[in-house]
Design a protein around this motif. Structure first.
Motif, PDB file in Angstrom:
ATOM      1  N   ILE A   1       0.840  -1.208   0.000  1.00 49.97           N
ATOM      2  CA  ILE A   1       0.000   0.000   0.000  1.00 49.97           C
ATOM      3  C   ILE A   1       0.866   1.246   0.000  1.00 49.97           C
ATOM      4  CG2 ILE A   1      -1.620   1.349   1.390  1.00 49.97           C
ATOM      5  CD1 ILE A   1      -2.843  -1.330   2.301  1.00 49.97           C
ATOM      6  N   ILE A   2       1.898   1.252   0.845  1.00 45.46           N
ATOM      7  CA  ILE A   2       2.792   2.407   0.900  1.00 45.46           C
ATOM      8  C   ILE A   2       3.521   2.579  -0.428  1.00 45.46           C
ATOM      9  CG2 ILE A   2       4.824   3.404   2.035  1.00 45.46           C
ATOM     10  CD1 ILE A   2       3.967   1.861   4.567  1.00 45.46           C
ATOM     11  N   ALA A   3       3.978   1.464  -1.019  1.00 51.78           N
ATOM     12  CA  ALA A   3       4.690   1.536  -2.296  1.00 51.78           C
ATOM     13  C   ALA A   3       3.832   2.165  -3.386  1.00 51.78           C
ATOM     14  CB  ALA A   3       5.148   0.138  -2.721  1.00 51.78           C
TER      15      ALA A   3
ATOM     16  N   SER B   1       9.159  -0.054  -2.253  1.00 50.94           N
ATOM     17  CA  SER B   1       8.892  -0.426  -0.864  1.00 50.94           C
ATOM     18  C   SER B   1       9.626   0.501   0.097  1.00 50.94           C
ATOM     19  CB  SER B   1       9.329  -1.867  -0.624  1.00 50.94           C
ATOM     20  OG  SER B   1       9.269  -2.181   0.760  1.00 50.94           O
ATOM     21  N   PRO B   2       9.027   0.820   1.235  1.00 52.04           N
ATOM     22  CA  PRO B   2       9.728   1.634   2.234  1.00 52.04           C
ATOM     23  C   PRO B   2      10.868   0.878   2.911  1.00 52.04           C
ATOM     24  CG  PRO B   2       7.616   0.895   3.090  1.00 52.04           C
ATOM     25  CD  PRO B   2       7.655   0.505   1.647  1.00 52.04           C
ATOM     26  N   LEU B   3      10.922  -0.443   2.710  1.00 52.77           N
ATOM     27  CA  LEU B   3      12.012  -1.249   3.247  1.00 52.77           C
ATOM     28  C   LEU B   3      12.797  -1.848   2.085  1.00 52.77           C
ATOM     29  CD1 LEU B   3      10.288  -3.156   6.202  1.00 52.77           C
ATOM     30  CD2 LEU B   3      11.470  -0.959   6.242  1.00 52.77           C
ATOM     31  N   GLU B   4      13.969  -1.307   1.823  1.00 53.06           N
ATOM     32  CA  GLU B   4      14.799  -1.779   0.714  1.00 53.06           C
ATOM     33  C   GLU B   4      15.970  -2.585   1.259  1.00 53.06           C
ATOM     34  OE1 GLU B   4      14.399  -1.625  -2.467  1.00 53.06           O
ATOM     35  OE2 GLU B   4      12.628  -0.339  -2.550  1.00 53.06           O
ATOM     36  N   SER B   5      16.002  -3.873   0.945  1.00 51.34           N
ATOM     37  CA  SER B   5      17.094  -4.730   1.407  1.00 51.34           C
ATOM     38  C   SER B   5      17.862  -5.355   0.255  1.00 51.34           C
ATOM     39  CB  SER B   5      16.536  -5.841   2.298  1.00 51.34           C
ATOM     40  OG  SER B   5      15.643  -6.659   1.538  1.00 51.34           O
ATOM     41  N   ASN B   6      17.502  -5.005  -0.992  1.00 52.76           N
ATOM     42  CA  ASN B   6      18.183  -5.540  -2.184  1.00 52.76           C
ATOM     43  C   ASN B   6      18.257  -7.069  -2.159  1.00 52.76           C
ATOM     44  OD1 ASN B   6      18.787  -2.922  -3.291  1.00 52.76           O
ATOM     45  ND2 ASN B   6      20.387  -2.728  -1.743  1.00 52.76           N
ATOM     46  N   SER B   7      17.149  -7.661  -1.744  1.00 57.21           N
ATOM     47  CA  SER B   7      17.008  -9.126  -1.703  1.00 57.21           C
ATOM     48  C   SER B   7      17.975  -9.808  -0.730  1.00 57.21           C
ATOM     49  CB  SER B   7      17.190  -9.730  -3.108  1.00 57.21           C
ATOM     50  OG  SER B   7      16.243  -9.192  -4.006  1.00 57.21           O
ATOM     51  N   SER B   8      18.509  -9.047   0.204  1.00 57.53           N
ATOM     52  CA  SER B   8      19.421  -9.616   1.202  1.00 57.53           C
ATOM     53  C   SER B   8      18.663  -9.887   2.489  1.00 57.53           C
ATOM     54  CB  SER B   8      20.581  -8.653   1.473  1.00 57.53           C
ATOM     55  OG  SER B   8      21.323  -9.078   2.610  1.00 57.53           O
ATOM     56  N   VAL B   9      18.604 -11.148   2.895  1.00 58.32           N
ATOM     57  CA  VAL B   9      17.920 -11.509   4.132  1.00 58.32           C
ATOM     58  C   VAL B   9      18.613 -10.862   5.332  1.00 58.32           C
ATOM     59  CG1 VAL B   9      17.279 -13.421   5.644  1.00 58.32           C
ATOM     60  CG2 VAL B   9      17.087 -13.672   3.159  1.00 58.32           C
ATOM     61  N   THR B  10      19.942 -10.829   5.297  1.00 54.38           N
ATOM     62  CA  THR B  10      20.708 -10.238   6.400  1.00 54.38           C
ATOM     63  C   THR B  10      20.372  -8.757   6.569  1.00 54.38           C
ATOM     64  OG1 THR B  10      22.530 -11.777   6.014  1.00 54.38           O
ATOM     65  CG2 THR B  10      23.015  -9.801   7.311  1.00 54.38           C
ATOM     66  N   THR B  11      20.342  -8.046   5.448  1.00 53.84           N
ATOM     67  CA  THR B  11      20.010  -6.615   5.498  1.00 53.84           C
ATOM     68  C   THR B  11      18.590  -6.416   5.999  1.00 53.84           C
ATOM     69  OG1 THR B  11      21.510  -6.170   3.651  1.00 53.84           O
ATOM     70  CG2 THR B  11      19.864  -4.488   4.149  1.00 53.84           C
ATOM     71  N   TYR B  12      17.689  -7.263   5.530  1.00 52.45           N
ATOM     72  CA  TYR B  12      16.293  -7.148   5.951  1.00 52.45           C
ATOM     73  C   TYR B  12      16.164  -7.363   7.461  1.00 52.45           C
ATOM     74  CZ  TYR B  12      11.224  -7.658   5.893  1.00 52.45           C
ATOM     75  OH  TYR B  12       9.883  -7.495   6.138  1.00 52.45           O
TER      76      TYR B  12
ATOM     77  N   LEU C   1       7.386   6.305   5.972  1.00 50.07           N
ATOM     78  CA  LEU C   1       8.497   6.320   5.010  1.00 50.07           C
ATOM     79  C   LEU C   1       8.016   6.518   3.576  1.00 50.07           C
ATOM     80  CD1 LEU C   1      10.709   3.427   6.470  1.00 50.07           C
ATOM     81  CD2 LEU C   1      10.930   5.898   6.848  1.00 50.07           C
ATOM     82  N   SER C   2       6.934   7.264   3.440  1.00 53.83           N
ATOM     83  CA  SER C   2       6.391   7.577   2.118  1.00 53.83           C
ATOM     84  C   SER C   2       6.801   8.985   1.724  1.00 53.83           C
ATOM     85  CB  SER C   2       4.864   7.459   2.120  1.00 53.83           C
ATOM     86  OG  SER C   2       4.332   7.909   0.882  1.00 53.83           O
ATOM     87  N   SER C   3       7.188   9.150   0.464  1.00 49.20           N
ATOM     88  CA  SER C   3       7.594  10.467  -0.011  1.00 49.20           C
ATOM     89  C   SER C   3       6.398  11.381  -0.257  1.00 49.20           C
ATOM     90  CB  SER C   3       8.411  10.331  -1.293  1.00 49.20           C
ATOM     91  OG  SER C   3       7.636   9.738  -2.325  1.00 49.20           O
ATOM     92  N   ARG C   4       5.224  10.792  -0.321  1.00 53.18           N
ATOM     93  CA  ARG C   4       4.012  11.584  -0.537  1.00 53.18           C
ATOM     94  C   ARG C   4       3.047  11.384   0.623  1.00 53.18           C
ATOM     95  NH1 ARG C   4       1.714  10.490  -6.484  1.00 53.18           N
ATOM     96  NH2 ARG C   4       1.563   8.392  -5.636  1.00 53.18           N
TER      97      ARG C   4
END
Length: 226
Positions: free
Chosen positions: A8-10, A18-29, A47-50
């Motif tokens: 919804i936020i995206a 997405s407001p949560l960007e982990s570049n497909s890395s589980v560790t980063t997530y 974390l929405s720009s609008r």
């Protein structure tokens, strides 16, 4: 349900990400998720720009993006939330159940629909409301009320001419143009009051017809009939 909240936020975000960007890395997530300050919340505008609609932020998003699963909305909670308790959603739900409604309920609905139509997004009018109304034109008793709403939509749509020629005009031909063989079946046919009322609506909206339908298209529609 957590993913639904992020989606919804995206959709409101610009660009749509997405407001949560982990570049497909589980560790980063996991690292992002470990601190509540990294998660979307009312304190950081999710974390929405609008800006987000208040109906979403007040009653939905905070309960979708709760860190603990037990605190999140269920699918049923989401469907029954205050976000869906509005006239536009109620209108669509009524249309979906129209076949089960009584004639009086349908009449009251069609009379009130014209006041709600301008509040709908134009894409919803074209893809959801208009097709449902065109399908209901088979109900002769509601014909004039349905046509009033159809012409109101045709007036509001930015692609009104395309919608009129592709969707509305064929239904008008089907409803009002009578084959000559049927006309000759009796010398004194009974008056069709519902059809006459519908024709009056056509006359009242003749400007919309001329704006959205060329003379050739109008004449071509008459050619198989008398």
């Amino acid at each position: 349900m957590f993913s639904l909240g992020l989606l919804i936020i995206a959709l409101y975000n610009s660009p749509h990400q997405s407001p949560l960007e982990s570049n497909s890395s589980v560790t980063t997530y996991k690292r992002i998720f470990s601190a509540s300050s990294n998660l979307p919340s009312s304190n950081n505008n999710f974390l929405s720009s609008r800006p987000l609609p208040k109906d979403l932020t007040n009653s939905v998003l905070s309960r979708l993006i709760a860190r603990r699963p037990a605190q999140r909305m269920t699918a049923r909670d989401f469907q029954q939330s205050a976000y869906f308790d509005n006239i536009l959603v109620s209108t669509i739900r009524f249309l979906d159940d129209l076949a089960a409604k009584t004639p009086n309920e349908k009449t009251q609905f069609m009379r009130g629909l014209s006041r709600v139509i301008p509040s709908f997004p134009r894409s919803v009018l074209e893809k959801k409301i208009l097709p449902a109304l065109l399908e209901e034109m088979k109900d002769r008793e509601l014909l004039s009320l349905i046509l009033q709403n159809i012409f109101k939509i045709a007036h509001l749509l930015p692609s009104g001419k395309r919608s009129f020629t592709e969707k509305i005009l064929p239904k008008l031909r089907e409803t009002f143009l009578t084959p000559s063989t049927q006309k000759a079946a009796t010398s004194a046919p009974e008056r069709d009051l519902a059809r006459e009322a519908g024709l009056m609506v056509l006359l009242e909206n003749i400007l919309i017809i001329t704006e959205n339908c060329s003379g050739k298209e109008f004449k071509d529609g008459e050619s198989p009939y008398s």
